[in-house]
Design a protein around this motif. Sequence first.
Motif, PDB file in Angstrom:
ATOM      1  N   LEU A 272      -7.565 -23.229  23.179  1.00 52.80           N
ATOM      2  CA  LEU A 272      -9.458 -23.092  23.495  1.00 52.80           C
ATOM      3  C   LEU A 272     -10.330 -23.792  22.794  1.00 52.80           C
ATOM      4  CD1 LEU A 272     -10.691 -19.900  23.889  1.00 52.80           C
ATOM      5  CD2 LEU A 272     -10.853 -18.958  22.222  1.00 52.80           C
ATOM      6  N   ASN A 273      -9.939 -23.468  21.495  1.00 53.92           N
ATOM      7  CA  ASN A 273     -10.766 -24.159  20.403  1.00 53.92           C
ATOM      8  C   ASN A 273     -11.189 -25.314  20.553  1.00 53.92           C
ATOM      9  OD1 ASN A 273     -10.801 -21.879  19.128  1.00 53.92           O
ATOM     10  ND2 ASN A 273      -9.869 -21.786  17.848  1.00 53.92           N
ATOM     11  N   LEU A 274     -10.233 -26.292  20.940  1.00 51.25           N
ATOM     12  CA  LEU A 274     -10.530 -27.435  21.585  1.00 51.25           C
ATOM     13  C   LEU A 274     -11.366 -27.717  23.075  1.00 51.25           C
ATOM     14  CD1 LEU A 274     -10.081 -30.559  20.935  1.00 51.25           C
ATOM     15  CD2 LEU A 274      -7.926 -30.606  22.292  1.00 51.25           C
ATOM     16  N   GLY A 275     -10.661 -26.429  23.910  1.00 49.33           N
ATOM     17  CA  GLY A 275     -11.454 -26.774  24.927  1.00 49.33           C
ATOM     18  C   GLY A 275     -13.463 -26.891  24.406  1.00 49.33           C
ATOM     19  N   ASN A 276     -13.326 -25.594  23.536  1.00 52.80           N
ATOM     20  CA  ASN A 276     -14.834 -25.449  23.766  1.00 52.80           C
ATOM     21  C   ASN A 276     -15.571 -26.360  22.707  1.00 52.80           C
ATOM     22  OD1 ASN A 276     -14.119 -22.279  24.222  1.00 52.80           O
ATOM     23  ND2 ASN A 276     -13.811 -22.113  22.007  1.00 52.80           N
ATOM     24  N   ALA A 277     -14.431 -27.008  21.703  1.00 47.84           N
ATOM     25  CA  ALA A 277     -15.078 -28.278  21.712  1.00 47.84           C
ATOM     26  C   ALA A 277     -15.963 -29.427  22.441  1.00 47.84           C
ATOM     27  CB  ALA A 277     -14.796 -28.665  19.658  1.00 47.84           C
ATOM     28  N   ARG A 278     -15.317 -29.577  23.142  1.00 48.83           N
ATOM     29  CA  ARG A 278     -15.553 -30.645  24.174  1.00 48.83           C
ATOM     30  C   ARG A 278     -16.463 -30.321  25.361  1.00 48.83           C
ATOM     31  NH1 ARG A 278     -13.776 -34.962  22.516  1.00 48.83           N
ATOM     32  NH2 ARG A 278     -13.712 -35.893  24.370  1.00 48.83           N
ATOM     33  N   HIS A 279     -16.258 -29.421  25.635  1.00 52.98           N
ATOM     34  CA  HIS A 279     -17.427 -28.589  26.156  1.00 52.98           C
ATOM     35  C   HIS A 279     -18.739 -29.110  25.397  1.00 52.98           C
ATOM     36  CE1 HIS A 279     -19.908 -24.718  28.337  1.00 52.98           C
ATOM     37  NE2 HIS A 279     -19.877 -26.169  28.237  1.00 52.98           N
ATOM     38  N   ALA A 280     -19.013 -28.503  23.824  1.00 48.72           N
ATOM     39  CA  ALA A 280     -20.039 -28.562  23.277  1.00 48.72           C
ATOM     40  C   ALA A 280     -20.577 -30.312  23.672  1.00 48.72           C
ATOM     41  CB  ALA A 280     -19.697 -27.950  22.104  1.00 48.72           C
ATOM     42  N   LEU A 281     -18.750 -30.656  23.069  1.00 46.90           N
ATOM     43  CA  LEU A 281     -19.381 -32.125  22.912  1.00 46.90           C
ATOM     44  C   LEU A 281     -20.393 -33.241  24.853  1.00 46.90           C
ATOM     45  CD1 LEU A 281     -17.000 -33.135  20.607  1.00 46.90           C
ATOM     46  CD2 LEU A 281     -19.550 -33.640  20.713  1.00 46.90           C
ATOM     47  N   GLY A 282     -20.287 -31.874  25.475  1.00 50.31           N
ATOM     48  CA  GLY A 282     -20.515 -32.978  26.817  1.00 50.31           C
ATOM     49  C   GLY A 282     -19.458 -33.223  27.776  1.00 50.31           C
ATOM     50  N   HIS A 283     -17.536 -32.721  27.632  1.00 52.56           N
ATOM     51  CA  HIS A 283     -17.638 -33.106  27.984  1.00 52.56           C
ATOM     52  C   HIS A 283     -16.716 -31.878  28.897  1.00 52.56           C
ATOM     53  CE1 HIS A 283     -16.597 -37.054  27.188  1.00 52.56           C
ATOM     54  NE2 HIS A 283     -17.299 -36.317  25.490  1.00 52.56           N
ATOM     55  N   PRO A 284     -17.473 -31.198  30.119  1.00 51.41           N
ATOM     56  CA  PRO A 284     -16.709 -30.561  30.839  1.00 51.41           C
ATOM     57  C   PRO A 284     -15.810 -30.052  31.416  1.00 51.41           C
ATOM     58  CG  PRO A 284     -19.005 -30.497  32.065  1.00 51.41           C
ATOM     59  CD  PRO A 284     -18.306 -31.609  30.422  1.00 51.41           C
TER      60      PRO A 284
ATOM     61  N   ASP B  87     -21.433 -24.064  33.539  1.00 49.70           N
ATOM     62  CA  ASP B  87     -22.120 -24.905  33.128  1.00 49.70           C
ATOM     63  C   ASP B  87     -22.163 -25.952  34.343  1.00 49.70           C
ATOM     64  OD1 ASP B  87     -23.116 -23.630  31.207  1.00 49.70           O
ATOM     65  OD2 ASP B  87     -22.343 -24.948  30.200  1.00 49.70           O
ATOM     66  N   GLN B  88     -21.040 -25.666  34.629  1.00 52.02           N
ATOM     67  CA  GLN B  88     -20.965 -26.992  35.403  1.00 52.02           C
ATOM     68  C   GLN B  88     -21.703 -26.475  37.136  1.00 52.02           C
ATOM     69  OE1 GLN B  88     -16.311 -27.249  35.641  1.00 52.02           O
ATOM     70  NE2 GLN B  88     -16.770 -29.290  35.224  1.00 52.02           N
ATOM     71  N   GLY B  89     -22.250 -25.121  37.458  1.00 52.89           N
ATOM     72  CA  GLY B  89     -22.683 -25.219  38.846  1.00 52.89           C
ATOM     73  C   GLY B  89     -21.681 -24.388  39.326  1.00 52.89           C
ATOM     74  N   LYS B  90     -20.765 -23.734  38.919  1.00 54.13           N
ATOM     75  CA  LYS B  90     -19.393 -22.888  39.984  1.00 54.13           C
ATOM     76  C   LYS B  90     -19.509 -21.697  39.997  1.00 54.13           C
ATOM     77  CE  LYS B  90     -15.990 -27.295  39.591  1.00 54.13           C
ATOM     78  NZ  LYS B  90     -14.987 -27.391  39.177  1.00 54.13           N
ATOM     79  N   LEU B  91     -20.990 -20.635  40.192  1.00 61.55           N
ATOM     80  CA  LEU B  91     -20.864 -19.075  39.694  1.00 61.55           C
ATOM     81  C   LEU B  91     -20.342 -18.089  39.948  1.00 61.55           C
ATOM     82  CD1 LEU B  91     -24.986 -19.682  39.721  1.00 61.55           C
ATOM     83  CD2 LEU B  91     -23.785 -20.421  37.877  1.00 61.55           C
TER      84      LEU B  91
ATOM     85  N   ALA C 168     -19.383 -26.001  10.377  1.00 60.63           N
ATOM     86  CA  ALA C 168     -20.425 -26.564  10.092  1.00 60.63           C
ATOM     87  C   ALA C 168     -20.680 -27.797  11.491  1.00 60.63           C
ATOM     88  CB  ALA C 168     -19.717 -27.552   8.737  1.00 60.63           C
ATOM     89  N   GLY C 169     -20.777 -27.669  12.211  1.00 60.44           N
ATOM     90  CA  GLY C 169     -20.928 -28.488  13.371  1.00 60.44           C
ATOM     91  C   GLY C 169     -20.851 -30.088  13.164  1.00 60.44           C
ATOM     92  N   ARG C 170     -19.749 -30.559  12.472  1.00 62.45           N
ATOM     93  CA  ARG C 170     -18.717 -31.467  12.562  1.00 62.45           C
ATOM     94  C   ARG C 170     -17.507 -31.723  13.699  1.00 62.45           C
ATOM     95  NH1 ARG C 170     -17.374 -30.871   6.029  1.00 62.45           N
ATOM     96  NH2 ARG C 170     -16.020 -32.261   6.429  1.00 62.45           N
ATOM     97  N   LEU C 171     -18.576 -31.178  14.959  1.00 64.31           N
ATOM     98  CA  LEU C 171     -17.545 -31.347  16.560  1.00 64.31           C
ATOM     99  C   LEU C 171     -16.804 -32.481  16.132  1.00 64.31           C
ATOM    100  CD1 LEU C 171     -19.942 -30.116  18.647  1.00 64.31           C
ATOM    101  CD2 LEU C 171     -18.344 -28.625  17.424  1.00 64.31           C
ATOM    102  N   GLU C 172     -16.703 -33.553  16.352  1.00 68.27           N
ATOM    103  CA  GLU C 172     -16.103 -34.824  16.329  1.00 68.27           C
ATOM    104  C   GLU C 172     -14.257 -34.755  14.964  1.00 68.27           C
ATOM    105  OE1 GLU C 172     -16.354 -36.584  18.231  1.00 68.27           O
ATOM    106  OE2 GLU C 172     -17.840 -37.060  19.349  1.00 68.27           O
ATOM    107  N   GLU C 173     -15.139 -34.261  14.360  1.00 70.92           N
ATOM    108  CA  GLU C 173     -13.662 -34.060  12.939  1.00 70.92           C
ATOM    109  C   GLU C 173     -13.149 -32.726  13.445  1.00 70.92           C
ATOM    110  OE1 GLU C 173     -15.310 -33.752   9.024  1.00 70.92           O
ATOM    111  OE2 GLU C 173     -16.544 -35.277   9.723  1.00 70.92           O
ATOM    112  N   ALA C 174     -13.711 -32.162  13.917  1.00 68.62           N
ATOM    113  CA  ALA C 174     -12.853 -31.002  14.389  1.00 68.62           C
ATOM    114  C   ALA C 174     -12.061 -31.043  15.515  1.00 68.62           C
ATOM    115  CB  ALA C 174     -13.526 -29.615  14.643  1.00 68.62           C
ATOM    116  N   VAL C 175     -13.075 -32.180  16.320  1.00 69.60           N
ATOM    117  CA  VAL C 175     -11.356 -32.099  17.489  1.00 69.60           C
ATOM    118  C   VAL C 175     -10.115 -32.917  17.229  1.00 69.60           C
ATOM    119  CG1 VAL C 175     -11.621 -34.230  19.784  1.00 69.60           C
ATOM    120  CG2 VAL C 175     -13.226 -32.068  19.424  1.00 69.60           C
ATOM    121  N   ARG C 176     -10.611 -34.099  16.273  1.00 64.46           N
ATOM    122  CA  ARG C 176      -9.800 -35.267  16.115  1.00 64.46           C
ATOM    123  C   ARG C 176      -8.580 -33.221  14.952  1.00 64.46           C
ATOM    124  NH1 ARG C 176     -13.395 -38.912  14.590  1.00 64.46           N
ATOM    125  NH2 ARG C 176     -13.958 -38.209  12.937  1.00 64.46           N
TER     126      ARG C 176
END
Length: 256
Positions: A118-130, A160-164, A93-101
């Motif tokens: 895995l899913n927490l990692g995906n959410a943190r990545h989406a929130l700009g915390h690679p 996304d960190q440029g580590k191709l 539903a796009g409620r990433l901060e709630e998902a992280v909690r």
Amino acid sequence: MTSTSPPVPVYDSARPRPRFAELRHFWQYRDLIRLILRRTGKVRYVSKNNNNILRIGTLARALERRFFAGLLAELDGQVARTQATAAILRESAGRLEEAVRCYGRALELQPEFPDALLNLGNARHALGHPAEAVALLHRALALKPDFAEAHNNLGDTLKDQGKLDEAIECYRRAIDLDPRYTDAYLRLGNVLHMQDKPEAAIEPYRKAISLKPAFIEAHYSLGNALFALGNMSAAIESYRNALALKPDHVEALIKT
């Protein structure tokens, strides 16, 4: 007539009572202990002076503690899975901060939970915390080294960190583990193209299409690689294949 001491129960009622949800399981377990004691010729209630039977009572209490430890671990696992499911729904539903909690609560209960990591990692990545995402994905892989999706998503974060080069290794590892992983083929092709290797990108794109003929982005990306190589007719054909599947694909419309 000499009075006798009251019988001492195997289960000490002075101990804290278990929660209601656990009580039902305890009574079933208690009855099993009593049955064992009967069949071994021992009575259910014993005098404090009977050291032999007291040892059996001590054993019964030890077994009880082990039973409750296992039960609570199972309940924690169930609650952790419920929290993870709630997190997935919030993430969708796009409620990433709630998902992280929610993922955090799941991992407090069950730290060795690769899917939640895995899913927490995906959410943190989406929130700009690679960097946090990479650490979480490495934790998931430490627990489950053959986790193809975690390798794939780690590749996304590294890209996304440029580590191709590291990202390419992750995508190739995901493909080794799951040779039908179409998203990993697409991402591998994309990173190779980003490295100015469009010819090398063509093979993974075509593999993705062979596995999933209606894969719109693979058709479009193949068109881009062919265009970069100057093969205009083949590139236009790929763009048209993408448009046949999605007529409003703006980028493919522009290039045809």
